[in-house]
Design a protein around this motif. Structure first.
Motif, PDB file in Angstrom:
ATOM      1  N   VAL A  76       0.855  -1.187   0.000  1.00  0.00           N
ATOM      2  CA  VAL A  76       0.000   0.000   0.000  1.00  0.00           C
ATOM      3  C   VAL A  76       0.895   1.242   0.000  1.00  0.00           C
ATOM      4  O   VAL A  76       1.863   1.310   0.763  1.00  0.00           O
ATOM      5  N   LEU A  77       0.589   2.192  -0.871  1.00  0.00           N
ATOM      6  CA  LEU A  77       1.248   3.493  -0.862  1.00  0.00           C
ATOM      7  C   LEU A  77       0.193   4.544  -0.545  1.00  0.00           C
ATOM      8  O   LEU A  77      -0.882   4.544  -1.149  1.00  0.00           O
ATOM      9  N   TYR A  78       0.498   5.433   0.384  1.00  0.00           N
ATOM     10  CA  TYR A  78      -0.436   6.497   0.738  1.00  0.00           C
ATOM     11  C   TYR A  78       0.313   7.821   0.675  1.00  0.00           C
ATOM     12  O   TYR A  78       1.433   7.942   1.172  1.00  0.00           O
ATOM     13  N   GLY A  79      -0.284   8.815   0.023  1.00  0.00           N
ATOM     14  CA  GLY A  79       0.415  10.077  -0.102  1.00  0.00           C
ATOM     15  C   GLY A  79      -0.505  11.238  -0.420  1.00  0.00           C
ATOM     16  O   GLY A  79      -1.732  11.086  -0.516  1.00  0.00           O
ATOM     17  N   SER A  80       0.108  12.410  -0.582  1.00  0.00           N
ATOM     18  CA  SER A  80      -0.636  13.618  -0.936  1.00  0.00           C
ATOM     19  C   SER A  80      -0.178  14.072  -2.317  1.00  0.00           C
ATOM     20  O   SER A  80       0.843  13.610  -2.833  1.00  0.00           O
ATOM     21  N   VAL A 102       1.652  16.852 -11.729  1.00  0.00           N
ATOM     22  CA  VAL A 102       1.360  16.822 -10.293  1.00  0.00           C
ATOM     23  C   VAL A 102       2.619  16.452  -9.528  1.00  0.00           C
ATOM     24  O   VAL A 102       3.494  15.750 -10.035  1.00  0.00           O
ATOM     25  N   GLU A 103       2.693  16.952  -8.317  1.00  0.00           N
ATOM     26  CA  GLU A 103       3.791  16.638  -7.413  1.00  0.00           C
ATOM     27  C   GLU A 103       3.242  15.729  -6.327  1.00  0.00           C
ATOM     28  O   GLU A 103       2.320  16.098  -5.599  1.00  0.00           O
ATOM     29  N   LEU A 104       3.796  14.536  -6.230  1.00  0.00           N
ATOM     30  CA  LEU A 104       3.339  13.543  -5.258  1.00  0.00           C
ATOM     31  C   LEU A 104       4.309  13.491  -4.085  1.00  0.00           C
ATOM     32  O   LEU A 104       5.522  13.564  -4.274  1.00  0.00           O
ATOM     33  N   THR A 105       3.772  13.333  -2.888  1.00  0.00           N
ATOM     34  CA  THR A 105       4.595  13.114  -1.698  1.00  0.00           C
ATOM     35  C   THR A 105       4.117  11.845  -1.014  1.00  0.00           C
ATOM     36  O   THR A 105       2.952  11.753  -0.626  1.00  0.00           O
ATOM     37  N   ILE A 106       4.994  10.859  -0.918  1.00  0.00           N
ATOM     38  CA  ILE A 106       4.630   9.593  -0.273  1.00  0.00           C
ATOM     39  C   ILE A 106       4.670   9.781   1.238  1.00  0.00           C
ATOM     40  O   ILE A 106       5.702  10.140   1.808  1.00  0.00           O
ATOM     41  N   LEU A 107       3.561   9.567   1.913  1.00  0.00           N
ATOM     42  CA  LEU A 107       3.453   9.783   3.357  1.00  0.00           C
ATOM     43  C   LEU A 107       3.611   8.496   4.160  1.00  0.00           C
ATOM     44  O   LEU A 107       4.105   8.507   5.282  1.00  0.00           O
ATOM     45  N   ASN A 108       3.188   7.389   3.569  1.00  0.00           N
ATOM     46  CA  ASN A 108       3.274   6.112   4.282  1.00  0.00           C
ATOM     47  C   ASN A 108       3.260   4.988   3.264  1.00  0.00           C
ATOM     48  O   ASN A 108       2.755   5.147   2.151  1.00  0.00           O
ATOM     49  N   SER A 109       3.815   3.854   3.632  1.00  0.00           N
ATOM     50  CA  SER A 109       3.857   2.712   2.707  1.00  0.00           C
ATOM     51  C   SER A 109       4.073   1.426   3.477  1.00  0.00           C
ATOM     52  O   SER A 109       4.439   1.431   4.656  1.00  0.00           O
ATOM     53  N   THR A 110       3.834   0.322   2.778  1.00  0.00           N
ATOM     54  CA  THR A 110       4.094  -0.997   3.353  1.00  0.00           C
ATOM     55  C   THR A 110       5.004  -1.756   2.397  1.00  0.00           C
ATOM     56  O   THR A 110       5.289  -1.302   1.297  1.00  0.00           O
ATOM     57  N   GLY A 111       5.435  -2.922   2.821  1.00  0.00           N
ATOM     58  CA  GLY A 111       6.258  -3.743   1.950  1.00  0.00           C
ATOM     59  C   GLY A 111       7.636  -3.138   1.726  1.00  0.00           C
ATOM     60  O   GLY A 111       8.230  -2.535   2.622  1.00  0.00           O
ATOM     61  N   LEU A 116      10.541   5.268  -0.084  1.00  0.00           N
ATOM     62  CA  LEU A 116       9.911   6.352  -0.830  1.00  0.00           C
ATOM     63  C   LEU A 116       9.289   7.420   0.059  1.00  0.00           C
ATOM     64  O   LEU A 116       8.911   8.488  -0.425  1.00  0.00           O
ATOM     65  N   ILE A 117       9.155   7.139   1.356  1.00  0.00           N
ATOM     66  CA  ILE A 117       8.459   8.060   2.265  1.00  0.00           C
ATOM     67  C   ILE A 117       9.119   9.435   2.249  1.00  0.00           C
ATOM     68  O   ILE A 117      10.345   9.548   2.325  1.00  0.00           O
ATOM     69  N   SER A 118       8.294  10.461   2.154  1.00  0.00           N
ATOM     70  CA  SER A 118       8.685  11.878   2.147  1.00  0.00           C
ATOM     71  C   SER A 118       9.358  12.331   0.856  1.00  0.00           C
ATOM     72  O   SER A 118       9.701  13.502   0.715  1.00  0.00           O
ATOM     73  N   GLN A 119       9.560  11.449  -0.107  1.00  0.00           N
ATOM     74  CA  GLN A 119      10.129  11.861  -1.381  1.00  0.00           C
ATOM     75  C   GLN A 119       9.065  12.545  -2.222  1.00  0.00           C
ATOM     76  O   GLN A 119       7.910  12.141  -2.232  1.00  0.00           O
ATOM     77  N   LYS A 120       9.489  13.580  -2.953  1.00  0.00           N
ATOM     78  CA  LYS A 120       8.585  14.266  -3.878  1.00  0.00           C
ATOM     79  C   LYS A 120       8.836  13.742  -5.285  1.00  0.00           C
ATOM     80  O   LYS A 120       9.975  13.667  -5.733  1.00  0.00           O
ATOM     81  N   ILE A 121       7.768  13.361  -5.946  1.00  0.00           N
ATOM     82  CA  ILE A 121       7.865  12.790  -7.288  1.00  0.00           C
ATOM     83  C   ILE A 121       6.938  13.564  -8.210  1.00  0.00           C
ATOM     84  O   ILE A 121       5.794  13.853  -7.848  1.00  0.00           O
ATOM     85  N   HIS A 122       7.423  13.919  -9.387  1.00  0.00           N
ATOM     86  CA  HIS A 122       6.594  14.627 -10.357  1.00  0.00           C
ATOM     87  C   HIS A 122       6.096  13.655 -11.426  1.00  0.00           C
ATOM     88  O   HIS A 122       6.850  12.834 -11.930  1.00  0.00           O
ATOM     89  N   ARG A 123       4.825  13.761 -11.744  1.00  0.00           N
ATOM     90  CA  ARG A 123       4.235  12.901 -12.773  1.00  0.00           C
ATOM     91  C   ARG A 123       3.421  13.756 -13.739  1.00  0.00           C
ATOM     92  O   ARG A 123       2.793  14.742 -13.348  1.00  0.00           O
TER      93      ARG A 123
END
Length: 254
Positions: A76-80, A102-111, A116-123
């Motif tokens: 699971v990936l959760y982000g803003s 869009v700019e994504l920020t991963i807030l929480n994850s599993t596995g 990736l947590i707190s990294q900013k990714i552009h898509r």
């Protein structure tokens, strides 16, 4: 005995208030049907089965990655997210209707995705004319791409009666859904026409033995992109099959 098989998923809520893509076009849940993450890591629902869901709500998103059975969530990936028009050297995709950065920020994850947590990714997001959502990497590193299909909510109130049974209306399906007549092991795709856009309009519930519904990645996997609007297969009881086929031929749906 009547049997109803439902292979569907349920939809959710809204997305992206400030980007070029109209928010109402991106409501809810999406299912992944094609991806290419580089280095030979790619997938296509028409060739192999996989299940990944993307649930987008205002300001936040959740990505669910299932096992091959489609029943157990592996990661699971959760982000803003937020619209970011100026993350890249122009021309900016946001100036083109239907495209957004869009700019994504991963807030929480599993596995194995905790790095990736707190990294900013552009898509780069693009919504094509068929309603598919294309997501591409715009960071200038390894080229990645995904194609997502919207998940639609459907319901099926079954009533065994002698009244005319409009299977499409009952299912609230898209009018462009594929209609398939099951004749033994043979599956016949019906042709809609101007005179008879709903080939099964004359059916009565008592004539139907089985209704099978395919939506999202299952429809794509079994019927290719022709199934992108959903697939309804209908099996008729043997005693009614000859007259049903005769009527479908008269209507020029076969």
């Amino acid at each position: 005995m009547k049997k109803i098989i439902m292979l569907v998923y349920v939809a959710c809520a809204s997305f992206l208030a400030h980007a070029q893509i109209a928010p109402e076009k991106l409501l809810g849940t999406w299912t992944l049907i094609k991806y290419d993450y580089g280095n030979g890591n790619s997938g296509d629902q028409t060739k192999t089965r996989f299940t990944k869901k993307l649930i987008i709500t205002p300001e936040y998103f959740t990505a669910l990655n299932y096992d091959t059975s489609g029943t157990i969530i592996k990661t699971v990936l959760y982000g803003s997210y937020r619209a970011n028009y100026f993350c890249c050297i122009g021309p900016y995709p946001n100036k083109v209707p239907g495209k957004s950065i869009v700019e994504l920020t991963i807030l929480n994850s599993t596995g194995n995705s905790t790095h990736l947590i707190s990294q900013k990714i552009h898509r780069n997001l693009e919504l094509d004319k068929e309603g598919f959502l294309h997501v591409d990497d715009v960071n200038g590193h390894k080229k990645t791409s995904e194609v997502w299909m919207p998940v639609k909510e459907i319901s099926f109130p079954w009533a065994s009666s002698k009244r005319s049974f409009d299977v499409e209306e009952s299912l609230k399906f898209d009018t462009r859904a594929l209609l398939v007549l099951k004749k033994g092991d043979e599956k016949i795709i019906l042709k809609r026409n101007k005179a008879y856009p709903k080939p099964f309009h004359f059916l009565q519930a008592v004539q139907v033995e089985e209704v099978e519904v395919f939506n999202d990645e299952d429809a794509i996997r079994f019927y290719g992109t022709d199934g992108r609007f959903g697939v309804i297969t209908v099996k008729i009881l043997k005693e009614y099959l000859p007259t049903v086929i005769e009527q479908l031929k008269k209507q020029k749906n076969m």
